[in-house]
Motif scaffolding. Structure first.
Motif, short mmCIF file in Angstrom:
data_model
loop_
_atom_site.label_atom_id
_atom_site.label_comp_id
_atom_site.label_asym_id
_atom_site.label_seq_id
_atom_site.Cartn_x
_atom_site.Cartn_y
_atom_site.Cartn_z
N SER A 85 0.82 -1.21 0.00
CA SER A 85 0.00 0.00 0.00
C SER A 85 0.85 1.26 0.00
N LEU A 86 1.96 1.24 0.76
CA LEU A 86 2.83 2.40 0.79
C LEU A 86 3.61 2.56 -0.52
N LEU A 87 4.02 1.43 -1.11
CA LEU A 87 4.70 1.51 -2.39
C LEU A 87 3.77 2.10 -3.45
N VAL A 88 2.52 1.67 -3.46
CA VAL A 88 1.54 2.20 -4.40
C VAL A 88 1.34 3.70 -4.18
N GLN A 89 1.27 4.11 -2.91
CA GLN A 89 1.09 5.53 -2.62
C GLN A 89 2.27 6.35 -3.12
N ASN A 90 3.49 5.90 -2.86
CA ASN A 90 4.68 6.61 -3.35
C ASN A 90 4.71 6.69 -4.87
N PHE A 91 4.34 5.58 -5.50
CA PHE A 91 4.29 5.48 -6.96
C PHE A 91 3.31 6.51 -7.53
N LEU A 92 2.11 6.56 -6.98
CA LEU A 92 1.09 7.49 -7.48
C LEU A 92 1.46 8.94 -7.19
N ASP A 93 2.01 9.19 -6.01
CA ASP A 93 2.42 10.55 -5.67
C ASP A 93 3.46 11.08 -6.66
N THR A 94 4.42 10.22 -6.97
CA THR A 94 5.49 10.61 -7.89
C THR A 94 4.94 10.95 -9.26
N ILE A 95 4.08 10.10 -9.78
CA ILE A 95 3.51 10.33 -11.11
C ILE A 95 2.62 11.56 -11.10
N GLN A 96 1.81 11.71 -10.07
CA GLN A 96 0.88 12.84 -10.02
C GLN A 96 1.63 14.18 -10.03
N LYS A 97 2.77 14.21 -9.39
CA LYS A 97 3.51 15.47 -9.30
C LYS A 97 4.41 15.71 -10.50
N HIS A 98 4.99 14.65 -11.08
CA HIS A 98 6.07 14.85 -12.03
C HIS A 98 5.80 14.43 -13.48
N ALA A 99 4.81 13.61 -13.75
CA ALA A 99 4.60 13.12 -15.11
C ALA A 99 4.23 14.26 -16.05
N VAL A 155 -5.82 2.28 -6.63
CA VAL A 155 -5.75 1.84 -5.24
C VAL A 155 -6.69 0.66 -5.02
N LYS A 156 -7.90 0.73 -5.57
CA LYS A 156 -8.86 -0.38 -5.45
C LYS A 156 -8.30 -1.63 -6.11
N GLU A 157 -7.68 -1.45 -7.27
CA GLU A 157 -7.15 -2.57 -8.04
C GLU A 157 -6.05 -3.31 -7.29
N THR A 158 -5.29 -2.58 -6.49
CA THR A 158 -4.11 -3.17 -5.84
C THR A 158 -4.27 -3.37 -4.33
N GLN A 159 -5.40 -2.97 -3.77
CA GLN A 159 -5.51 -2.96 -2.31
C GLN A 159 -5.50 -4.35 -1.68
N GLY A 160 -5.88 -5.37 -2.43
CA GLY A 160 -5.89 -6.72 -1.88
C GLY A 160 -4.56 -7.44 -2.03
N ILE A 161 -3.58 -6.80 -2.64
CA ILE A 161 -2.29 -7.44 -2.88
C ILE A 161 -1.41 -7.33 -1.63
N THR A 162 -0.96 -8.47 -1.15
CA THR A 162 -0.11 -8.48 0.05
C THR A 162 1.34 -8.81 -0.27
N ASP A 163 1.58 -9.34 -1.48
CA ASP A 163 2.94 -9.64 -1.93
C ASP A 163 3.41 -8.52 -2.85
N VAL A 164 4.44 -7.79 -2.44
CA VAL A 164 4.95 -6.66 -3.22
C VAL A 164 5.30 -7.08 -4.65
N ASN A 165 5.82 -8.29 -4.83
CA ASN A 165 6.23 -8.74 -6.15
C ASN A 165 5.07 -8.77 -7.15
N LEU A 166 3.85 -8.97 -6.64
CA LEU A 166 2.68 -9.05 -7.52
C LEU A 166 2.22 -7.69 -8.02
N LEU A 167 2.85 -6.63 -7.51
CA LEU A 167 2.50 -5.28 -7.97
C LEU A 167 3.06 -4.96 -9.35
#
Length: 358
Positions: free
Chosen positions: A25-39, A55-67
């Motif tokens: 969840s934190l990796l997804v947040q950092n990922f989205l924040d970066t794109i939102q500000k810089h893309a 966030v909905k699409e990835t919220q059930g993922i518990t294994d980082v590798n599956l992201l």
């Protein structure tokens, strides 16, 4: 729709916060924040809805590798054709020893499974200096040292013109490519990078250290400007021909723009590939880095290139193949083969241009 209020934080060539990004969840947040500000094309996407859906699409993922496939798909949705992901799978929930940027800075071509670089140079009919500039992603210091030796040897032989071949150069890191060429440039301001807000940053003809981040970057690549100085080319007031093809892409195109528009320079070949956008690396975690399209190219003549717009040559050299004549689209290999087969035609035409300008 109400805009989300989020705390934006970016990691740029730094691992200060990487320990906090283990959780998906934190990796997804950092990922989205970066794109939102810089893309560069961030505003073209409905960020509220896109963010919520991802966030909905990835919220059930518990294994980082599956992201990984989800992150790749979201980057592709930017439709800038240039942003891409570097992702190393976690092993037993442990982070990598180094962040992805550090790994790329020290990795060899062999370790990455890349073919050897096609370094070539020669003096043609004892008059015309030919040098092939291959793509480069890894082994930057070795690349800079090799090009320096080749240019020095050619310059000692009193060339009447330079033929710089970018026809097989599909990009990578622009810095080592142009490192040894400042002597051939007649201006302090070559091309520039323009971001989505219109802010323009000129690319220097020679790299210098302006801040601590620059110093870290150059040290990683073993290319501190005051220790590894560009060579001084004596034969610089002679015609220069830049060879391009449709395969000339990304940093190969920025190299073209480094010279294009200069009075003694002629760009010869075909329109370049169209990756005339600038990418910047952002570490999301030690295991995840994105090369994000943040700017587009503006050349020294003031032309601003759109996303997916290539650079037109000054002189067009057509390439014809049986596949092209049949109306079918060339594969990358077929196009590369046609470029290599036409190399002598490129050189012969370049010599005519040099003779004419002389």
């Amino acid at each position: 729709m109400r805009k989300l209020s989020i705390f934006l934080f970016i990691i740029f060539v730094s691992n200060k916060l990487s320990a906090q990004t283990d959780a998906p969840s934190l990796l997804v947040q950092n990922f989205l924040d970066t794109i939102q500000k810089h893309a560069y094309l961030g505003k073209k996407i409905q960020r509220d809805s896109a963010r919520i859906e991802f966030v909905k699409e990835t919220q059930g993922i518990t294994d980082v590798n599956l992201l990984k496939p989800h992150l790749e798909r979201f980057l592709k949705s930017l439709k800038d054709g240039h942003s891409h992901l570097f992702f190393e799978d976690l092993t037993d929930n442990n982070q990598a020893d180094k962040n992805q940027y550090e790994k790329l800075a020290t990795m060899t071509d062999k370790e990455a499974g890349l073919p050897p670089k096609n370094f070539q140079y020669k003096l043609i009919v004892n008059k015309y200096a030919y040098i092939n500039i291959p793509a480069v992603t890894l082994e930057s210091r070795k690349y800079v040292d090799t090009i320096a030796v080749q240019l020095t040897n050619l310059d000692k032989r009193n060339p009447k013109g330079w033929i710089i071949d970018l026809t097989e150069n599909n990009g990578g890191n622009i810095m080592p490519m142009i490192w040894n060429f400042p002597s051939l440039i007649d201006t302090d301001k070559t091309y520039s990078y323009v971001d989505a807000q219109g802010k323009e940053i000129y690319a220097p003809k020679r790299y210098t250290i302006d801040n601590d981040d620059d110093l870290k970057y150059f040290k990683l690549l073993q290319l501190e400007p005051e220790k590894v100085k560009p060579i001084k080319i004596k034969h610089r007031n002679v015609p220069i021909v830049i060879l391009t093809s449709n395969l000339t892409a990304s940093s190969g195109e920025f190299f073209t723009a480094y010279f294009k528009g200069q009075k003694n320079v002629t760009v010869l070949g075909q329109k370049t590939n169209g990756l005339t956008s600038g990418n910047a690396p952002f570490n999301i975690s030690k295991n995840c880095m994105i090369m994000l399209t943040t700017t587009v190219l503006k050349d020294r003549n003031g032309k601003l290139y759109e996303i997916a717009e290539g650079i037109e040559p000054d002189l067009y050299l057509p390439l014809e193949t049986a596949v092209q004549n049949s109306g079918k689209k060339l594969t990358y290999k077929e196009e590369m083969d046609s470029v290599k087969k036409a190399k002598q035609r490129y050189i012969e035409r370049a010599i005519l241009v040099i003779k004419d300008k002389s």
